[in-house]
Motif scaffolding. Structure first.
Motif, PDB file in Angstrom:
ATOM      1  N   ILE A 345     -21.389 -40.781  11.321  1.00 23.69           N
ATOM      2  CA  ILE A 345     -20.509 -39.610  11.420  1.00 23.69           C
ATOM      3  C   ILE A 345     -19.723 -39.651  12.723  1.00 23.69           C
ATOM      4  O   ILE A 345     -18.514 -39.391  12.761  1.00 23.69           O
ATOM      5  CB  ILE A 345     -21.313 -38.308  11.315  1.00 23.69           C
ATOM      6  CG1 ILE A 345     -21.912 -38.167   9.914  1.00 23.69           C
ATOM      7  CG2 ILE A 345     -20.444 -37.094  11.636  1.00 23.69           C
ATOM      8  CD1 ILE A 345     -22.855 -37.009   9.761  1.00 23.69           C
ATOM      9  N   SER A 346     -20.414 -39.984  13.803  1.00 22.28           N
ATOM     10  CA  SER A 346     -19.769 -40.017  15.120  1.00 22.28           C
ATOM     11  C   SER A 346     -18.628 -41.033  15.156  1.00 22.28           C
ATOM     12  O   SER A 346     -17.536 -40.755  15.665  1.00 22.28           O
ATOM     13  CB  SER A 346     -20.800 -40.364  16.202  1.00 22.28           C
ATOM     14  OG  SER A 346     -21.853 -39.422  16.208  1.00 22.28           O
ATOM     15  N   ALA A 350     -14.638 -40.234  15.384  1.00 21.54           N
ATOM     16  CA  ALA A 350     -13.871 -40.779  16.506  1.00 21.54           C
ATOM     17  C   ALA A 350     -12.679 -41.606  16.031  1.00 21.54           C
ATOM     18  O   ALA A 350     -11.593 -41.545  16.613  1.00 21.54           O
ATOM     19  CB  ALA A 350     -14.783 -41.634  17.390  1.00 21.54           C
ATOM     20  N   VAL A 351     -12.869 -42.377  14.958  1.00 18.92           N
ATOM     21  CA  VAL A 351     -11.764 -43.176  14.408  1.00 18.92           C
ATOM     22  C   VAL A 351     -10.650 -42.268  13.920  1.00 18.92           C
ATOM     23  O   VAL A 351      -9.462 -42.483  14.213  1.00 18.92           O
ATOM     24  CB  VAL A 351     -12.274 -44.083  13.264  1.00 18.92           C
ATOM     25  CG1 VAL A 351     -11.105 -44.705  12.499  1.00 18.92           C
ATOM     26  CG2 VAL A 351     -13.180 -45.188  13.810  1.00 18.92           C
ATOM     27  N   ALA A 352     -11.020 -41.229  13.160  1.00 16.06           N
ATOM     28  CA  ALA A 352     -10.016 -40.293  12.645  1.00 16.06           C
ATOM     29  C   ALA A 352      -9.313 -39.562  13.791  1.00 16.06           C
ATOM     30  O   ALA A 352      -8.083 -39.387  13.780  1.00 16.06           O
ATOM     31  CB  ALA A 352     -10.680 -39.292  11.703  1.00 16.06           C
ATOM     32  N   GLU A 353     -10.084 -39.161  14.769  1.00 12.88           N
ATOM     33  CA  GLU A 353      -9.515 -38.437  15.900  1.00 12.88           C
ATOM     34  C   GLU A 353      -8.555 -39.330  16.697  1.00 12.88           C
ATOM     35  O   GLU A 353      -7.506 -38.875  17.171  1.00 12.88           O
ATOM     36  CB  GLU A 353     -10.649 -37.937  16.797  1.00 12.88           C
ATOM     37  CG  GLU A 353     -10.266 -36.770  17.681  1.00 12.88           C
ATOM     38  CD  GLU A 353     -11.491 -36.124  18.316  1.00 12.88           C
ATOM     39  OE1 GLU A 353     -11.547 -34.880  18.360  1.00 12.88           O
ATOM     40  OE2 GLU A 353     -12.393 -36.864  18.777  1.00 12.88           O
ATOM     41  N   TYR A 354      -8.909 -40.608  16.827  1.00 17.72           N
ATOM     42  CA  TYR A 354      -8.055 -41.556  17.539  1.00 17.72           C
ATOM     43  C   TYR A 354      -6.708 -41.686  16.831  1.00 17.72           C
ATOM     44  O   TYR A 354      -5.645 -41.679  17.461  1.00 17.72           O
ATOM     45  CB  TYR A 354      -8.756 -42.919  17.604  1.00 17.72           C
ATOM     46  CG  TYR A 354      -7.998 -43.983  18.359  1.00 17.72           C
ATOM     47  CD1 TYR A 354      -8.150 -44.137  19.739  1.00 17.72           C
ATOM     48  CD2 TYR A 354      -7.130 -44.856  17.702  1.00 17.72           C
ATOM     49  CE1 TYR A 354      -7.462 -45.117  20.435  1.00 17.72           C
ATOM     50  CE2 TYR A 354      -6.435 -45.834  18.387  1.00 17.72           C
ATOM     51  CZ  TYR A 354      -6.610 -45.966  19.758  1.00 17.72           C
ATOM     52  OH  TYR A 354      -5.920 -46.940  20.435  1.00 17.72           O
ATOM     53  N   LEU A 355      -6.746 -41.813  15.503  1.00 15.33           N
ATOM     54  CA  LEU A 355      -5.511 -41.941  14.738  1.00 15.33           C
ATOM     55  C   LEU A 355      -4.686 -40.654  14.745  1.00 15.33           C
ATOM     56  O   LEU A 355      -3.478 -40.691  14.542  1.00 15.33           O
ATOM     57  CB  LEU A 355      -5.830 -42.343  13.289  1.00 15.33           C
ATOM     58  CG  LEU A 355      -6.376 -43.764  13.098  1.00 15.33           C
ATOM     59  CD1 LEU A 355      -6.882 -43.958  11.678  1.00 15.33           C
ATOM     60  CD2 LEU A 355      -5.311 -44.817  13.417  1.00 15.33           C
ATOM     61  N   LEU A 356      -5.338 -39.536  14.995  1.00 12.31           N
ATOM     62  CA  LEU A 356      -4.635 -38.261  15.029  1.00 12.31           C
ATOM     63  C   LEU A 356      -3.993 -37.972  16.390  1.00 12.31           C
ATOM     64  O   LEU A 356      -2.948 -37.314  16.461  1.00 12.31           O
ATOM     65  CB  LEU A 356      -5.597 -37.116  14.684  1.00 12.31           C
ATOM     66  CG  LEU A 356      -5.938 -36.923  13.202  1.00 12.31           C
ATOM     67  CD1 LEU A 356      -7.151 -36.017  13.047  1.00 12.31           C
ATOM     68  CD2 LEU A 356      -4.743 -36.366  12.439  1.00 12.31           C
ATOM     69  N   THR A 357      -4.598 -38.485  17.437  1.00  9.71           N
ATOM     70  CA  THR A 357      -4.191 -38.046  18.776  1.00  9.71           C
ATOM     71  C   THR A 357      -3.598 -39.134  19.661  1.00  9.71           C
ATOM     72  O   THR A 357      -2.851 -38.815  20.596  1.00  9.71           O
ATOM     73  CB  THR A 357      -5.396 -37.432  19.504  1.00  9.71           C
ATOM     74  OG1 THR A 357      -6.431 -38.433  19.638  1.00  9.71           O
ATOM     75  CG2 THR A 357      -5.945 -36.241  18.734  1.00  9.71           C
ATOM     76  N   CYS A 358      -3.924 -40.403  19.420  1.00 15.09           N
ATOM     77  CA  CYS A 358      -3.472 -41.460  20.335  1.00 15.09           C
ATOM     78  C   CYS A 358      -1.968 -41.699  20.159  1.00 15.09           C
ATOM     79  O   CYS A 358      -1.497 -41.984  19.049  1.00 15.09           O
ATOM     80  CB  CYS A 358      -4.238 -42.756  20.070  1.00 15.09           C
ATOM     81  SG  CYS A 358      -3.842 -44.063  21.255  1.00 15.09           S
ATOM     82  N   GLU A 373     -19.031 -33.407   7.143  1.00 18.88           N
ATOM     83  CA  GLU A 373     -18.701 -32.927   8.484  1.00 18.88           C
ATOM     84  C   GLU A 373     -17.256 -33.295   8.857  1.00 18.88           C
ATOM     85  O   GLU A 373     -16.630 -32.606   9.664  1.00 18.88           O
ATOM     86  CB  GLU A 373     -19.666 -33.532   9.515  1.00 18.88           C
ATOM     87  CG  GLU A 373     -21.110 -33.064   9.380  1.00 18.88           C
ATOM     88  CD  GLU A 373     -21.904 -33.822   8.329  1.00 18.88           C
ATOM     89  OE1 GLU A 373     -23.113 -33.590   8.203  1.00 18.88           O
ATOM     90  OE2 GLU A 373     -21.289 -34.669   7.621  1.00 18.88           O
ATOM     91  N   MET A 374     -16.736 -34.357   8.259  1.00 19.83           N
ATOM     92  CA  MET A 374     -15.378 -34.819   8.573  1.00 19.83           C
ATOM     93  C   MET A 374     -14.316 -33.806   8.149  1.00 19.83           C
ATOM     94  O   MET A 374     -13.212 -33.801   8.682  1.00 19.83           O
ATOM     95  CB  MET A 374     -15.107 -36.167   7.884  1.00 19.83           C
ATOM     96  CG  MET A 374     -15.974 -37.310   8.370  1.00 19.83           C
ATOM     97  SD  MET A 374     -15.500 -37.867  10.011  1.00 19.83           S
ATOM     98  CE  MET A 374     -13.889 -38.546   9.678  1.00 19.83           C
ATOM     99  N   THR A 375     -14.656 -32.969   7.172  1.00 21.13           N
ATOM    100  CA  THR A 375     -13.667 -31.994   6.688  1.00 21.13           C
ATOM    101  C   THR A 375     -13.314 -30.966   7.762  1.00 21.13           C
ATOM    102  O   THR A 375     -12.281 -30.298   7.660  1.00 21.13           O
ATOM    103  CB  THR A 375     -14.196 -31.272   5.441  1.00 21.13           C
ATOM    104  OG1 THR A 375     -15.418 -30.582   5.753  1.00 21.13           O
ATOM    105  CG2 THR A 375     -14.453 -32.272   4.309  1.00 21.13           C
ATOM    106  N   GLU A 376     -14.152 -30.834   8.785  1.00 21.20           N
ATOM    107  CA  GLU A 376     -13.874 -29.879   9.862  1.00 21.20           C
ATOM    108  C   GLU A 376     -12.702 -30.332  10.733  1.00 21.20           C
ATOM    109  O   GLU A 376     -12.181 -29.533  11.526  1.00 21.20           O
ATOM    110  CB  GLU A 376     -15.122 -29.698  10.728  1.00 21.20           C
ATOM    111  CG  GLU A 376     -16.304 -29.103   9.960  1.00 21.20           C
ATOM    112  CD  GLU A 376     -17.561 -29.031  10.799  1.00 21.20           C
ATOM    113  OE1 GLU A 376     -17.473 -29.282  12.026  1.00 21.20           O
ATOM    114  OE2 GLU A 376     -18.639 -28.748  10.250  1.00 21.20           O
TER     115      GLU A 376
END
Length: 455
Positions: A345-346, A350-358, A373-376
């Motif tokens: 999950i972690s 982190a991968v999804a967050e990286y693609l969203l923010t970097c 949990e990823m749906t959050e």
């Protein structure tokens, strides 16, 4: 054509390869008017091969008999000697029988002794002095004459000369044909383009593909998208789905076998088809220019390099994160499943967050996962949104509707899928019991809260 020319240039082409080249090139004048395309003139190489080789040459040069009559005068003479040899033998045998009154006399040939005159033991006393004994058999005697020796030398030397001339002529022909390689390759390239576009056009007509609208922006909207391979394999039709990016990254949840992987793969295939200039399997499609398509799908190890399934997954994911751009399309399937739940999950988060923010890495992404949990992410980042695969429950179990709809899935349905797969009833009952226990906060695995700091 390219493969044939490579064999011809490298000296590995057989007589049949040259004939195959001729037959292929003969079709070009018939194709040119149909596609309004100009092709280089290769009539010289066609006529050269046609005038030299018989219509059905042997596979190997050593088999002989590959050149047409009239191609080489010396070869024609030797071939005449060889072909006339049977007539000469028959006439010689008849002449000897009549001259010496030996009815059982016959002329034959073996590899071991060459040509011979055979007379039965009962008539061997009639043999004239000029007959030289060569072999004695149980019921016959074999002889040779100077005339037969001379004929034998002429025939055997003719065979040897024929093989040598044919080898020389074929090598010369192959070398001459090889000089036309650049022109043949040019034709092959044009034919390959025609073949490719013709196949795509035929497919588009047969499968009712549509022409995509490709523009400079970052839009990705497909109505009624279909998977081209699965659609062709299924007889009962394919359920289409729309692909609309309400944001930048879609989190797709739903049970196994529901169609998550198919959905993200068909998005990638449609993107590739549109970029290459093909029609696409959809009702309507509008896409921006995409520079790269990245995928992390499937579970496989690389034992030869000592890499586990999870290591391969992480290596491929790292490649995506390091090379994706805002113009890219990324499809991710079950990132993090090769390790423990919390680590998985972690990493997925982190991968999804990286693609969203970097900055510079914010590629359009379809992320299929079982981690609810990823749906959050959709609550935290406006560019993230949730999709799920519709499932219908009934007393007999579940039915996969194969339809993508907004929102997140409410259940995993893992035990239902296990039942469809044929797990024993006792095993399924135990799984349901354990699931209820875990959902009520029952016994949990002991966790080691200490994580080694790698940085």
């Amino acid at each position: 054509l390219e493969r044939l020319m490579m064999r011809i240039e490298t000296g590995f082409a057989s007589p049949r390869d040259l004939t195959a080249l001729r037959i292929s090139l003969e079709q070009v004048p018939q194709i040119a008017p149909l596609v309004e395309e100009e092709f280089p003139d290769v009539s010289a190489v066609i006529s050269k091969i046609a005038s030299a080789l018989v219509d059905q040459p042997p596979i190997r040069l050593s088999d002989g008999g590959l050149f047409k009559q009239g191609y080489d005068h010396e070869l024609d003479q030797l071939m005449t000697i060889k072909s006339d040899s049977k007539m000469w033998i028959a006439a010689y045998q008849t002449r000897l029988r009549e001259s010496f009154g030996i009815k059982t006399l016959k002329v034959g040939y073996t590899r071991a002794f060459g040509y011979y005159i055979e007379v039965s033991k009962g008539q061997s006393d009639r043999v004239p002095p000029q007959f030289q004994r060569r072999q004695t058999l149980v019921n016959a005697e074999r002889f040779i004459t100077d005339e037969l020796k001379e004929f034998e030398y002429k025939i055997l030397s003719a065979d040897e000369k024929i093989r040598g001339i044919e080898a020389r002529l074929f090598l010369e022909l192959r070398k001459e044909v090889a000089t036309h390689a650049p022109v043949v390759r040019q034709i092959a390239k044009k034919l390959a383009h025609i073949d490719c576009f013709g196949a795509l056009a035929k497919l588009a007509l047969e499968r009712e593909y549509v022409r995509p609208e490709v523009e400079e922006g970052g839009v990705f909207e497909v109505e009624g998208s279909r998977h081209p391979v699965i659609e062709a394999a299924q007889e009962n039709g394919f359920i289409p789905n729309d692909i609309h990016f309400e944001g930048q990254l879609a989190i797709i949840t739903g049970p196994n076998m529901a169609g998550k992987s198919t959905y993200i793969r068909q998005a990638a295939l449609i993107a590739i088809l549109a970029q290459m200039g093909s029609f696409v399997p959809a009702g309507r499609a509008r896409l921006g220019v995409i520079d790269k398509v990245f995928s992390r799908i499937g579970a496989s190890d690389d034992l030869a390099r000592g890499q586990s399934t999870f290591m391969v997954e992480m290596t491929e994911t790292a490649n995506i994160l390091n090379n994706a751009t805002e113009r890219s399309l990324v499809i991710l399937d079950e990132i993090g499943r090769g390790t423990s739940t919390y680590d998985g999950i972690s990493i997925a988060w982190a991968v999804a967050e990286y693609l969203l923010t970097c900055p510079g890495k914010q590629a359009k992404t379809l992320f299929a996962t079982h981690y609810f949990e990823m749906t959050e992410l959709a609550e935290k980042y406006p560019a993230a949104f949730n999709l799920n695969v519709a499932v219908e429950e009934n007393p007999d179990g579940i039915v996969f509707l194969r339809q993508i709809k907004p929102g997140c899935a409410d259940k995993s349905y893992g035990i239902h899928v296990a039942r469809l797969a044929g797990l024993p009833h006792v095993c399924l009952k135990q799984a349901e019991k354990k699931l209820h226990e875990l959902e009520k906060g029952g016994p949990k695995m002991k966790k080691n809260t200490h994580q080694l700091n790698l940085f």
